[in-house]
Design a protein around this motif. Structure first.
Motif, mmCIF file in Angstrom:
data_model
loop_
_atom_site.group_PDB
_atom_site.id
_atom_site.type_symbol
_atom_site.label_atom_id
_atom_site.label_comp_id
_atom_site.label_asym_id
_atom_site.label_seq_id
_atom_site.Cartn_x
_atom_site.Cartn_y
_atom_site.Cartn_z
ATOM 1 N N LYS A 1 0.917 -1.341 -0.174
ATOM 2 C CA LYS A 1 0.095 -0.003 0.006
ATOM 3 C C LYS A 1 0.852 1.208 0.092
ATOM 4 C CE LYS A 1 -4.190 -1.687 0.244
ATOM 5 N NZ LYS A 1 -5.397 -1.167 -0.843
ATOM 6 N N LEU A 2 1.984 1.167 0.797
ATOM 7 C CA LEU A 2 2.770 2.320 0.901
ATOM 8 C C LEU A 2 3.649 2.631 -0.469
ATOM 9 C CD1 LEU A 2 4.558 1.827 4.149
ATOM 10 C CD2 LEU A 2 2.796 3.504 3.496
ATOM 11 N N ILE A 3 4.113 1.671 -1.355
ATOM 12 C CA ILE A 3 4.481 1.566 -2.557
ATOM 13 C C ILE A 3 3.345 2.471 -3.603
ATOM 14 C CG2 ILE A 3 5.411 0.478 -4.640
ATOM 15 C CD1 ILE A 3 6.829 -1.313 -2.690
ATOM 16 N N THR A 4 2.431 1.930 -3.578
ATOM 17 C CA THR A 4 1.218 2.250 -4.261
ATOM 18 C C THR A 4 0.864 3.844 -4.160
ATOM 19 O OG1 THR A 4 0.094 0.319 -4.588
ATOM 20 C CG2 THR A 4 -1.292 2.257 -5.032
ATOM 21 N N GLU A 5 0.828 4.047 -2.764
ATOM 22 C CA GLU A 5 0.677 5.617 -2.465
ATOM 23 C C GLU A 5 1.905 6.369 -2.723
ATOM 24 O OE1 GLU A 5 -0.533 8.482 1.528
ATOM 25 O OE2 GLU A 5 -0.686 6.091 1.542
ATOM 26 N N ILE A 6 2.996 6.079 -2.596
ATOM 27 C CA ILE A 6 4.071 6.968 -2.939
ATOM 28 C C ILE A 6 4.101 7.192 -4.503
ATOM 29 C CG2 ILE A 6 6.862 6.639 -3.150
ATOM 30 C CD1 ILE A 6 6.581 5.235 -0.576
ATOM 31 N N ALA A 7 3.657 5.950 -5.280
ATOM 32 C CA ALA A 7 3.814 6.157 -6.777
ATOM 33 C C ALA A 7 2.763 7.321 -7.366
ATOM 34 C CB ALA A 7 3.631 4.802 -7.380
ATOM 35 N N THR A 8 1.813 7.649 -6.434
ATOM 36 C CA THR A 8 0.785 8.376 -7.077
ATOM 37 C C THR A 8 1.304 9.841 -7.071
ATOM 38 O OG1 THR A 8 0.062 8.918 -4.707
ATOM 39 C CG2 THR A 8 -1.085 7.099 -5.992
ATOM 40 N N PHE A 9 2.414 10.396 -6.228
ATOM 41 C CA PHE A 9 2.686 11.547 -6.367
ATOM 42 C C PHE A 9 3.573 11.689 -7.715
ATOM 43 C CE2 PHE A 9 2.406 10.664 -1.888
ATOM 44 C CZ PHE A 9 2.090 12.010 -1.427
ATOM 45 N N PRO A 10 4.611 11.183 -8.241
ATOM 46 C CA PRO A 10 4.996 11.224 -9.630
ATOM 47 C C PRO A 10 3.993 11.129 -10.535
ATOM 48 C CG PRO A 10 6.065 9.256 -8.755
ATOM 49 C CD PRO A 10 5.221 9.940 -7.630
ATOM 50 N N CYS A 11 2.929 10.186 -10.374
ATOM 51 C CA CYS A 11 2.066 9.920 -11.333
ATOM 52 C C CYS A 11 1.018 11.107 -11.753
ATOM 53 C CB CYS A 11 1.327 8.652 -10.844
ATOM 54 S SG CYS A 11 -0.227 8.328 -11.906
ATOM 55 N N LEU A 12 0.699 11.706 -10.466
ATOM 56 C CA LEU A 12 -0.191 12.891 -10.755
ATOM 57 C C LEU A 12 0.499 14.313 -11.089
ATOM 58 C CD1 LEU A 12 -2.870 12.465 -7.825
ATOM 59 C CD2 LEU A 12 -3.004 12.209 -9.979
ATOM 60 N N GLY A 13 1.710 14.077 -10.559
ATOM 61 C CA GLY A 13 2.539 15.197 -10.836
ATOM 62 C C GLY A 13 3.203 15.443 -12.238
ATOM 63 N N SER A 14 3.281 14.256 -12.950
ATOM 64 C CA SER A 14 3.616 14.248 -14.135
ATOM 65 C C SER A 14 2.490 14.855 -15.084
ATOM 66 C CB SER A 14 4.119 12.870 -14.946
ATOM 67 O OG SER A 14 2.935 11.854 -14.787
ATOM 68 N N ILE A 15 0.951 14.429 -14.771
ATOM 69 C CA ILE A 15 0.240 14.885 -15.666
ATOM 70 C C ILE A 15 -0.199 16.297 -15.290
ATOM 71 C CG2 ILE A 15 -2.499 14.485 -15.881
ATOM 72 C CD1 ILE A 15 -2.084 11.720 -15.109
ATOM 73 N N LEU A 16 -0.066 16.696 -13.957
ATOM 74 C CA LEU A 16 -0.397 18.278 -13.752
ATOM 75 C C LEU A 16 0.832 18.958 -14.280
ATOM 76 C CD1 LEU A 16 -1.960 17.902 -9.989
ATOM 77 C CD2 LEU A 16 -3.023 18.379 -12.140
ATOM 78 N N GLY A 17 1.837 18.677 -14.203
ATOM 79 C CA GLY A 17 3.173 19.208 -14.653
ATOM 80 C C GLY A 17 3.049 19.296 -16.255
ATOM 81 N N LEU A 18 2.358 18.439 -16.779
ATOM 82 C CA LEU A 18 2.015 18.933 -18.466
ATOM 83 C C LEU A 18 0.907 19.907 -18.457
ATOM 84 C CD1 LEU A 18 2.641 18.085 -21.393
ATOM 85 C CD2 LEU A 18 1.002 16.209 -20.895
ATOM 86 N N LEU A 19 -0.115 19.601 -17.948
ATOM 87 C CA LEU A 19 -1.210 20.425 -18.035
ATOM 88 C C LEU A 19 -1.497 21.733 -17.499
ATOM 89 C CD1 LEU A 19 -4.132 17.621 -17.742
ATOM 90 C CD2 LEU A 19 -3.224 18.574 -19.832
ATOM 91 N N VAL A 20 -0.965 21.800 -16.094
ATOM 92 C CA VAL A 20 -1.112 23.206 -15.851
ATOM 93 C C VAL A 20 -0.260 24.461 -16.199
ATOM 94 C CG1 VAL A 20 -0.662 24.763 -13.644
ATOM 95 C CG2 VAL A 20 -1.812 22.222 -13.463
ATOM 96 N N PRO A 21 1.019 24.116 -16.781
ATOM 97 C CA PRO A 21 1.646 25.377 -17.550
ATOM 98 C C PRO A 21 1.049 25.302 -18.784
ATOM 99 C CG PRO A 21 3.368 23.464 -16.491
ATOM 100 C CD PRO A 21 1.839 22.857 -16.452
ATOM 101 N N ALA A 22 0.459 24.148 -19.640
ATOM 102 C CA ALA A 22 -0.018 24.700 -20.925
ATOM 103 C C ALA A 22 -1.302 25.473 -20.629
ATOM 104 C CB ALA A 22 -0.289 23.170 -21.420
ATOM 105 N N VAL A 23 -2.266 25.341 -19.625
ATOM 106 C CA VAL A 23 -3.190 26.154 -19.165
ATOM 107 C C VAL A 23 -2.752 27.620 -19.203
ATOM 108 C CG1 VAL A 23 -4.960 26.507 -17.671
ATOM 109 C CG2 VAL A 23 -4.696 24.406 -18.635
#
Length: 272
Positions: A187-209
Motif C-alpha cells: 500500500k505504501l508503494i502504491t501511495e508513493i507512486a501516486t505523487f510522480p504519477c499525478l505530478g507528471s500529468i499536472l506538470g504537463l497540463l497546468v503550464p499549458a493552461v
C-alpha cells in the motif's frame, strides 16, 4: 457527476446534493481550510441549494450540513471500515481470524457457523455486521433528528453517538486498517507512486493552461496536451482559476489505472 458534463450533469435534486456535501464551506472558512467541498466555481450553485433546503448560513461562504449528510457519512464509514478488512483478507494482508475478532462483536453466536470456510464465514459476518450497524445508526439518527433538523446538533458524527458495540467495533476496524493495511509495504508503494504519477500529468497540463490563458503562445507539446481536455475544452475567457479547475476535473474523473496509464504515456516511459 461525470454524466452529461456539458449538458446539465446528472440533474440531481437539491436534497440529494445537500446529502452528499459533508463540508459545505469554501477553503476560506475560518479553521476549516483542510477540508472543504465548495470551490469558487460552485458557489452560485451552493447558494441556490442552501436557499432551497433552508440551510442556515454560519458565516461567509459556509453553511450548516444537511441532516441527511450525516447518514451518508455514516453509511460510508460503515461500508469502508468493514469492506476494507474483507478485501485485506483476500489480498493476504490480514488473517481471517483478525477480521472475525472484530466482526463477531456485532453478531450473535448462532450466526457464527463453524462449518463454513474461513472466507465464507468472514463474508457472512460482514453482512450481518453491516446490517447491525445500519440499524443502530438509523435509531441514532431518529433519536437526534430534532437537533439535526434545527441545526443545533453538536456531535462529531452519528457513529460517535451510536451504541458502544457499534462504535467500538467500527473504531477497531479503522484502527486495524490504519496499522495493518494502509501501512503495509504494498500500500505504501502504491501511495508513493501516486505523487510522480499525478505530478507528471499536472506538470504537463497546468503550464499549458497558464500559457494558453496568459499569452496564447504554446509549445507543440502544450498544444497536444490541451487536446486531451476534450470534455473540458478551454476558452480564453475562462481565466486561470476556471482553467485550472478544468484540469482538476479532468484528472479527478480518472480511475487509478487510467491515471497511471496516462502518466506513463505522457512521460514517454516504455515507448523507446
Amino acid at each position: 457527476m461525470e454524466m452529461y458534463q456539458n449538458d446539465g450533469g446528472m440533474r440531481l435534486t437539491a436534497a440529494v446534493i445537500g446529502a452528499l456535501i459533508k463540508y459545505p464551506w469554501t477553503s476560506s472558512a475560518p479553521h476549516r481550510r483542510n477540508k472543504f467541498n465548495i470551490y469558487q466555481t460552485e458557489l452560485p450553485f451552493m447558494r441556490c441549494i442552501a436557499e432551497q433546503l433552508g440551510l442556515p448560513q454560519t458565516g461567509e461562504n459556509q453553511w450548516m450540513r444537511h441532516p441527511l449528510s450525516y447518514l451518508m457519512e455514516a453509511a460510508d464509514d460503515i461500508c469502508y471500515a468493514l469492506l476494507d478488512l474483507e478485501d485485506a483478507v483476500e489480498m493476504g494482508l490480514l488473517q481471517v481470524a483478525d477480521v472475525e475478532q472484530i466482526l463477531s462483536r456485532l453478531t450473535n453466536k448462532e450466526y457464527f457457523w463453524q462449518s463454513y470456510s474461513s472466507q465464507e464465514r468472514c463474508a457472512r459476518l460482514r453482512g450481518i455486521a453491516i446490517g447491525r450497524a445500519v440499524d443502530d445508526i438509523a435509531h441514532t439518527f431518529i433519536k437526534h433528528h430534532r437537533d439535526l433538523l434545527n441545526g443545533s446538533f453538536r456531535g462529531k458524527d452519528l457513529l460517535a453517538l451510536a451504541s458502544p458495540d457499534v462504535s467500538e467495533a467500527l473504531n477497531a476496524a479503522k484502527e486495524l486498517a490504519r496499522t495493518r493495511i494502509f501501512r503495509h509495504q504494498s500500500k505504501l508503494i502504491t501511495e508513493i507512486a501516486t505523487f510522480p504519477c499525478l505530478g507528471s500529468i499536472l506538470g504537463l497540463l497546468v503550464p499549458a493552461v497558464h500559457a494558453f490563458i496568459k499569452t496564447g503562445q504554446l509549445s507543440k507539446r502544450q498544444e497536444l496536451a490541451l487536446s486531451l481536455l476534450k470534455e473540458q475544452k478551454l476558452d480564453k475567457k475562462d481565466g486561470l482559476y476556471l482553467g485550472y479547475m478544468k484540469v482538476l476535473d479532468f484528472v479527478g474523473g480518472m480511475t487509478d489505472n487510467t491515471a497511471a496509464k496516462l502518466a506513463r504515456e505522457v512521460s514517454g516511459i516504455g515507448m523507446l
